[in-house]
Design a protein around this motif. Structure first.
Motif, short mmCIF file in Angstrom:
data_model
loop_
_atom_site.label_atom_id
_atom_site.label_comp_id
_atom_site.label_asym_id
_atom_site.label_seq_id
_atom_site.Cartn_x
_atom_site.Cartn_y
_atom_site.Cartn_z
N ASP A 1 1.03 -1.32 -0.47
CA ASP A 1 -0.44 -0.14 0.35
C ASP A 1 0.35 1.37 0.13
O ASP A 1 0.60 2.05 -0.74
CB ASP A 1 -0.88 -0.17 1.01
N LYS A 2 1.91 1.61 0.73
CA LYS A 2 3.04 2.21 0.59
C LYS A 2 3.64 2.90 -0.43
O LYS A 2 3.89 3.98 -0.86
CB LYS A 2 3.61 2.15 2.10
N VAL B 1 2.71 2.08 -3.38
CA VAL B 1 1.23 2.68 -4.75
C VAL B 1 1.18 3.67 -4.32
O VAL B 1 1.08 4.38 -5.01
CB VAL B 1 0.02 1.53 -4.24
N ALA B 2 1.08 3.82 -2.93
CA ALA B 2 0.53 5.36 -2.78
C ALA B 2 2.34 6.39 -2.81
O ALA B 2 1.75 7.76 -3.63
CB ALA B 2 0.74 6.17 -1.49
#
Length: 70
Positions: free
Chosen positions: A63-64, A66-67
């Motif tokens: 998730d990190k 992708v962000a």
């Protein structure tokens, strides 16, 4: 009594050593290597590896990544 204490302490230490603390998480392929991707990952303090011109990140950091890197 001393033997019981040593046994319990040994069991606790053994079980603690076997627990998953995240350091042994599996790396997954993120994408092709580029210097810009490497700079972004370093800037955001995301652990990664480069093998055969591909970037691998820890599964927990997806998730990190992708962000910051999409």
């Amino acid at each position: 009594m001393k033997k019981v204490f040593i046994f319990v302490l040994s069991a606790i230490l053994f079980l603690q050593g076997c627990s998953a603390n995240g350091s042994d998480q599996e790396f997954v392929e993120w994408g092709e290597y580029s210097t810009s991707q490497e700079e972004r990952l370093k800037k955001n303090r995301i652990e990664f590896r480069v093998e055969d011109e591909k970037i691998y990140i820890k599964e927990k950091d997806i998730d990190k990544v992708v962000a910051c890197c999409s």
